[in-house]
Design a protein around this motif. Sequence first.
Motif, mmCIF file in Angstrom:
data_model
loop_
_atom_site.group_PDB
_atom_site.id
_atom_site.type_symbol
_atom_site.label_atom_id
_atom_site.label_comp_id
_atom_site.label_asym_id
_atom_site.label_seq_id
_atom_site.Cartn_x
_atom_site.Cartn_y
_atom_site.Cartn_z
ATOM 1 N N GLY A 21 -2.227 -14.316 -1.524
ATOM 2 C CA GLY A 21 -3.449 -13.730 -2.071
ATOM 3 C C GLY A 21 -4.062 -12.708 -1.121
ATOM 4 N N LYS A 22 -4.069 -13.021 0.165
ATOM 5 C CA LYS A 22 -4.613 -12.089 1.157
ATOM 6 C C LYS A 22 -3.772 -10.821 1.237
ATOM 7 C CE LYS A 22 -6.961 -15.519 3.982
ATOM 8 N NZ LYS A 22 -7.003 -16.259 5.240
ATOM 9 N N LYS A 23 -2.461 -10.966 1.132
ATOM 10 C CA LYS A 23 -1.588 -9.785 1.169
ATOM 11 C C LYS A 23 -1.814 -8.912 -0.067
ATOM 12 C CE LYS A 23 1.977 -11.768 4.073
ATOM 13 N NZ LYS A 23 3.359 -12.187 4.218
ATOM 14 N N VAL A 24 -1.995 -9.549 -1.213
ATOM 15 C CA VAL A 24 -2.263 -8.796 -2.440
ATOM 16 C C VAL A 24 -3.618 -8.098 -2.334
ATOM 17 C CG1 VAL A 24 -2.698 -8.997 -4.929
ATOM 18 C CG2 VAL A 24 -0.759 -10.190 -3.902
ATOM 19 N N GLU A 25 -4.623 -8.788 -1.823
ATOM 20 C CA GLU A 25 -5.952 -8.174 -1.641
ATOM 21 C C GLU A 25 -5.891 -6.988 -0.694
ATOM 22 O OE1 GLU A 25 -8.972 -11.010 -0.530
ATOM 23 O OE2 GLU A 25 -8.468 -12.319 -2.217
ATOM 24 N N ALA A 26 -5.146 -7.109 0.386
ATOM 25 C CA ALA A 26 -5.009 -6.001 1.340
ATOM 26 C C ALA A 26 -4.326 -4.816 0.663
ATOM 27 C CB ALA A 26 -4.226 -6.452 2.572
ATOM 28 N N MET A 27 -3.311 -5.102 -0.130
ATOM 29 C CA MET A 27 -2.616 -4.036 -0.865
ATOM 30 C C MET A 27 -3.579 -3.361 -1.836
ATOM 31 S SD MET A 27 0.758 -4.248 -3.327
ATOM 32 C CE MET A 27 -0.084 -5.085 -4.668
ATOM 33 N N GLN A 28 -4.377 -4.152 -2.537
ATOM 34 C CA GLN A 28 -5.338 -3.584 -3.486
ATOM 35 C C GLN A 28 -6.357 -2.709 -2.765
ATOM 36 O OE1 GLN A 28 -6.533 -7.314 -5.324
ATOM 37 N NE2 GLN A 28 -5.484 -6.752 -7.223
ATOM 38 N N GLY A 29 -6.757 -3.093 -1.573
ATOM 39 C CA GLY A 29 -7.679 -2.276 -0.788
ATOM 40 C C GLY A 29 -7.068 -0.925 -0.441
ATOM 41 N N ARG A 30 -5.797 -0.930 -0.039
ATOM 42 C CA ARG A 30 -5.118 0.332 0.282
ATOM 43 C C ARG A 30 -4.965 1.199 -0.969
ATOM 44 N NH1 ARG A 30 -2.311 -3.503 3.299
ATOM 45 N NH2 ARG A 30 -0.565 -3.557 1.817
ATOM 46 N N ILE A 31 -4.727 0.561 -2.085
ATOM 47 C CA ILE A 31 -4.605 1.303 -3.352
ATOM 48 C C ILE A 31 -5.945 1.930 -3.716
ATOM 49 C CG2 ILE A 31 -4.267 1.016 -5.846
ATOM 50 C CD1 ILE A 31 -2.080 -1.105 -5.068
ATOM 51 N N GLN A 32 -7.034 1.189 -3.535
ATOM 52 C CA GLN A 32 -8.361 1.730 -3.855
ATOM 53 C C GLN A 32 -8.668 2.964 -3.006
ATOM 54 O OE1 GLN A 32 -10.770 -1.774 -3.334
ATOM 55 N NE2 GLN A 32 -10.700 -2.272 -5.513
ATOM 56 N N VAL A 33 -8.271 2.936 -1.750
ATOM 57 C CA VAL A 33 -8.481 4.103 -0.884
ATOM 58 C C VAL A 33 -7.681 5.291 -1.426
ATOM 59 C CG1 VAL A 33 -8.039 5.044 1.422
ATOM 60 C CG2 VAL A 33 -9.075 2.781 1.174
ATOM 61 N N GLN A 34 -6.448 5.027 -1.857
ATOM 62 C CA GLN A 34 -5.605 6.100 -2.388
ATOM 63 C C GLN A 34 -6.110 6.591 -3.748
ATOM 64 O OE1 GLN A 34 -3.148 7.578 -0.603
ATOM 65 N NE2 GLN A 34 -3.100 9.077 -2.250
ATOM 66 N N MET A 35 -6.904 5.787 -4.430
ATOM 67 C CA MET A 35 -7.493 6.205 -5.710
ATOM 68 C C MET A 35 -8.601 7.234 -5.515
ATOM 69 S SD MET A 35 -6.376 4.854 -8.630
ATOM 70 C CE MET A 35 -7.767 4.806 -9.737
ATOM 71 N N LEU A 36 -9.212 7.250 -4.343
ATOM 72 C CA LEU A 36 -10.352 8.147 -4.107
ATOM 73 C C LEU A 36 -10.021 9.621 -4.370
ATOM 74 C CD1 LEU A 36 -11.994 6.449 -1.004
ATOM 75 C CD2 LEU A 36 -12.790 6.409 -3.391
ATOM 76 N N PRO A 37 -8.889 10.154 -3.877
ATOM 77 C CA PRO A 37 -8.580 11.554 -4.191
ATOM 78 C C PRO A 37 -8.388 11.798 -5.697
ATOM 79 C CG PRO A 37 -7.238 10.803 -2.352
ATOM 80 C CD PRO A 37 -7.949 9.596 -2.910
ATOM 81 N N VAL A 38 -7.838 10.820 -6.387
ATOM 82 C CA VAL A 38 -7.677 10.947 -7.844
ATOM 83 C C VAL A 38 -9.050 10.979 -8.505
ATOM 84 C CG1 VAL A 38 -6.711 9.891 -9.930
ATOM 85 C CG2 VAL A 38 -5.430 9.791 -7.781
ATOM 86 N N GLU A 39 -9.924 10.069 -8.079
ATOM 87 C CA GLU A 39 -11.279 10.029 -8.623
ATOM 88 C C GLU A 39 -12.020 11.338 -8.344
ATOM 89 O OE1 GLU A 39 -13.060 6.533 -6.948
ATOM 90 O OE2 GLU A 39 -11.714 5.196 -8.034
ATOM 91 N N LYS A 40 -11.830 11.872 -7.144
ATOM 92 C CA LYS A 40 -12.475 13.133 -6.782
ATOM 93 C C LYS A 40 -11.961 14.265 -7.669
ATOM 94 C CE LYS A 40 -13.181 16.308 -2.922
ATOM 95 N NZ LYS A 40 -12.893 16.566 -1.496
#
Length: 170
Positions: A41-60
Amino acid sequence: PNCSAESLAQASSAQALSCQICLIDSPVAMASAKDSAEQLGKKVEAMQGRIQVQMLPVEKKVAQCVLNCYNQKGDYNSIHTCVEACQQTLQSAGKKVQGEMKSLESSVQACQQAIVKRLEPRAAGLEGNPEAQKAIQHDFEQGMMQCVRDTEPLLPDIEARIMSHLKQMS
């Protein structure tokens, strides 16, 4: 739950899993399976956090596209059509992420259900047989831990596919 032989024979997979969990009375066994699941679960959460950061340029990019829609000349409908087209990018990214996460979840669930199905016949009629119950406890524990071990190697590929998709969109 009622884990008698009669009820196990008629139980759904979820009920059967509940009965299997009842059979695990070893705190060490439960702690080990729980720890493995928490680590995953912690590994999945960490992965989701990295994905959210990578979503920022798309959102921008989507936000800039929407702003450009409002800066162009046109009527209400053309501007809103432009805005909807911009938002398709974000929706596409979201669907990709959701699809990958759903696939991961389905893999884990399929593994867990396979363990339960494999143990269901052995679990029927074990009342009063503590040694057989302990054997099922052990097999259940080992099966759940194997599900975690089988899932962990999937995470880097899932993350790489998502990140690649997001980079293409940003």
